[in-house]
Design a protein around this motif. Structure first.
Motif, short mmCIF file in Angstrom:
data_model
loop_
_atom_site.label_atom_id
_atom_site.label_comp_id
_atom_site.label_asym_id
_atom_site.label_seq_id
_atom_site.Cartn_x
_atom_site.Cartn_y
_atom_site.Cartn_z
N UNK A 122 -108.83 60.45 15.43
CA UNK A 122 -109.65 61.65 16.08
C UNK A 122 -108.80 62.39 17.08
N UNK A 123 -109.02 63.19 17.62
CA UNK A 123 -109.12 63.95 18.62
C UNK A 123 -110.40 65.04 18.75
N UNK A 124 -109.80 65.72 19.08
CA UNK A 124 -111.15 66.49 19.90
C UNK A 124 -110.49 68.46 19.82
N UNK A 125 -111.84 68.68 19.65
CA UNK A 125 -111.84 70.36 19.30
C UNK A 125 -112.43 71.08 19.64
N UNK A 126 -112.81 72.27 19.53
CA UNK A 126 -113.52 73.86 19.57
C UNK A 126 -114.73 73.45 19.24
N UNK A 127 -115.95 73.61 18.95
CA UNK A 127 -116.81 73.61 17.89
C UNK A 127 -118.07 74.72 18.33
N UNK A 128 -118.33 75.56 17.83
CA UNK A 128 -118.98 76.24 18.75
C UNK A 128 -119.32 76.42 20.25
#
Length: 577
Positions: free
Chosen positions: A258-264
């Protein structure tokens, strides 16, 4: 990575999409929990999901700064484009049904890929020891000055999923063109997993070019059939690595994931600290044949159909265990995502000590099917076959049900569920019933009539895989996780010229829904991480992994190189044994 496992954090990144319409209070009056956002500092919420600060190399600071400046240049960017594009241009497709190496000519394409790697990374091939395993598996050993320290193992895979021939004309750029449009490198494997393999080699090549000598040995291990299970590649690599370094011989392993991403309004990275297990259950019905003009009430296909309907109508129960990686992930979101709805935040936080709150949180979270599937044991009927001719009663019909096993369950529990679920139907159709080599029911119990056939459950293909052991992420044994977390933050911040941690990235334990090559590496270390530092787009997947128009942002690829550089330098100077 396997299609089911690619960036499994998508289930988490989207898990609150239905929150607003499904939320309700579990408590009356509501418990008020303090909402303070200091992102990595002290305080009630920060203690729910504690964060390490960014980890900038200390004794290796000079080379980290120097390489960081190099990675910012247009000259290095052009080199990075060339490295990744060139790798994509060499097709390395692997298939589910490949014969052994040396007998199936489709393996031979990897010779061309090895030739490309020799040309693209001359310093690695000149200064590291290369061992080839089963012809196409690659192990590079970068010997450290202190051979008593356990090595760092960086893993990746050379193969890519096949390109569906009927979709080739749908690609904006040909699937193995490696076309660079100024922003993206296009082509199969640009994300999965040549960005990881080439990113690793690019970082090592750059460090070699700067004269760096590691204190701790660094090992690169590259399989060649991860997309088809890793049986010929990672399984043989694992045996060789164990022979070379012994059981528990590595300080830590980092493979794709997995990587990274924006949430809220918060950037979340979710390295996989465990993987779900899997088992493929073959459900087979055999009955006497005959002419179709004289059919029984139910043919083997009809019986099989009812069995499959029964399976789909009775999915596994879903429960969010407090010690599970998905639960730790939602706690981190509750602690660090500033725009998470307050009511949902309170339910998640209260669920740590209230079963009632946990049930209500589950009722909200499980409205998102992706997250629900990430938590539970799943079932998918993927293959079915039966009958040979329209006027001949089918003597055999069978299907294969794929299960991805929850980290709280096991192969035995999953198979036991299927056995018990189908037992009443075996009785209804008066079938003798055998499951996984053991007799469940002899039949012949309906009015003393003879059995009408047989029901057999068995493991299809290569047998079952237990859920992976959970990598330590808290407590005294969590130093590798802390080093990885600090390296993620340092690479992320340096790439964006962010000072300090307040505006950077939060790291949360995560889970892989499928399996990477690390399923063969459990004996090598308890500290296994599935993380690729790949940037998601709008909280979903990178562009088109495993489908048309797969592409990798060159800016993201440069950040991947920066991440591996930072990780190697940090692990090198760490206090790990």
């Amino acid at each position: 990575m396997r299609a089911t496992g690619l960036l499994a954090a998508i289930g988490v990144l989207g898990l609150f999409v239905n929150y607003t319409s499904h939320h309700y209070w579990w408590h009356d009056p509501p418990i008020i929990y303090p909402l303070k956002f200091n992102h990595g500092g002290t305080g009630a919420l920060a203690d729910i999901c504690p964060q390490v600060r960014q980890l900038i190399p200390h004794s290796n600071l000079e080379i980290w700064v120097s390489l960081g400046a190099t990675y910012d240049t247009d000259v290095f960017k052009a080199k990075a484009v060339s490295w990744l594009a060139g790798a994509v241009q060499v097709p390395t497709e692997s298939y589910d049904y490949l014969g052994p190496v040396g007998t199936d000519p489709r393996w031979e394409k990897f010779h061309a890929f090895h030739a490309y790697l020799r040309k693209a990374f001359p310093l690695i091939h000149a200064e590291l020891e290369l061992t080839k395993v089963n012809t196409y598996g690659l192990i590079f050993v970068w010997k450290g000055l202190n051979e008593r320290l356990k090595p760092l193992l960086l893993a990746a895979h050379q193969d890519v999923v096949p390109v569906e021939p009927t979709t080739v004309d749908k690609w904006t750029h040909p699937p193995f063109s490696g076309h660079f449009d100024g922003t993206f490198v296009w082509g199969r494997g640009s994300c999965d997993d040549k960005s990881g393999l080439i990113g690793t080699m690019s970082a090592v090549e750059a460090m070699l070019a700067n004269g760096y000598e590691p204190t701790r040995t660094v090992v690169l291990a590259f399989g060649f059939d991860e997309e088809s299970g890793g049986v010929h590649g990672a399984r043989t690599l694992s045996a060789k690595l164990e022979e070379m370094f012994g059981q528990n011989g590595f300080a830590m392993i980092v493979d794709e994931g997995s990587g990274y991403g924006e949430l809220y309004d918060r950037i979340i990275a979710m390295p996989g600290i465990s993987e779900k297990g899997s088992v493929n259950v073959r459900v087979e019905v055999t009955t006497p044949g005959g002419h179709s003009s004289l059919p029984p009430p139910h043919t083997s296909i009809g019986i099989l159909a009812e069995l499959l309907v029964k399976i789909e109508a009775n999915p596994f129960k879903t429960h969010l265990a407090r010690n599970s990686p998905p639960y730790k992930t939602i706690q981190c979101l509750a602690a660090h995502a500033p725009n998470l709805p307050d009511h949902l935040r309170r339910d998640i936080l209260a669920s740590a000590y209230s079963d009632k709150a946990l049930r209500v949180a589950e009722s909200v979270l499980f409205t998102n099917l992706a997250f629900k599937n990430l938590v539970r044991t799943t079932q998918a009927i993927d293959i079915i076959q039966g009958g040979v001719k329209v006027n001949a009663l089918p003597e055999r019909a069978w299907a294969v049900v794929n299960h991805r096993i929850s980290t709280e369950s096991s192969v035995a529990a999953t198979e036991g569920h299927d056995i018990d679920l189908l037992r009443p139907l075996a009785s209804k159709f008066n079938l003798s019933y055998t499951a996984f080599g053991k007799t469940v029911d002899h039949g012949d119990h309906l009015d003393a009539s003879p059995t009408c056939g047989n029901l057999t459950l068995s493991e299809a293909f290569r047998g079952g895989l237990e859920p992976a052991p959970t990598t330590p992420f808290e407590g005294d044994d969590a130093m590798p996780y802390q080093i990885l977390s600090g390296s993620i933050k340092a690479a992320f911040n340096r790439h964006r010229s962010i000072e300090g941690d307040d505006d950077g990235i939060v790291v949360s334990p995560g889970i892989m829904s499928g399996n990477t090559d690390t399923k063969f590496y459990w004996k090598l270390t308890p500290h296994i991480f599935r993380y690729g530092h790949i940037r998601s787009i709008s909280g979903t997947l990178p562009p088109n992994i495993h489908t048309v128009n797969e592409a990798m942002s060159i800016d993201n690829f440069l950040e991947i190189i920066r991440f591996y550089t930072t990780l190697v330098l940090n692990v090198d100077e760490s206090a790990l044994p």
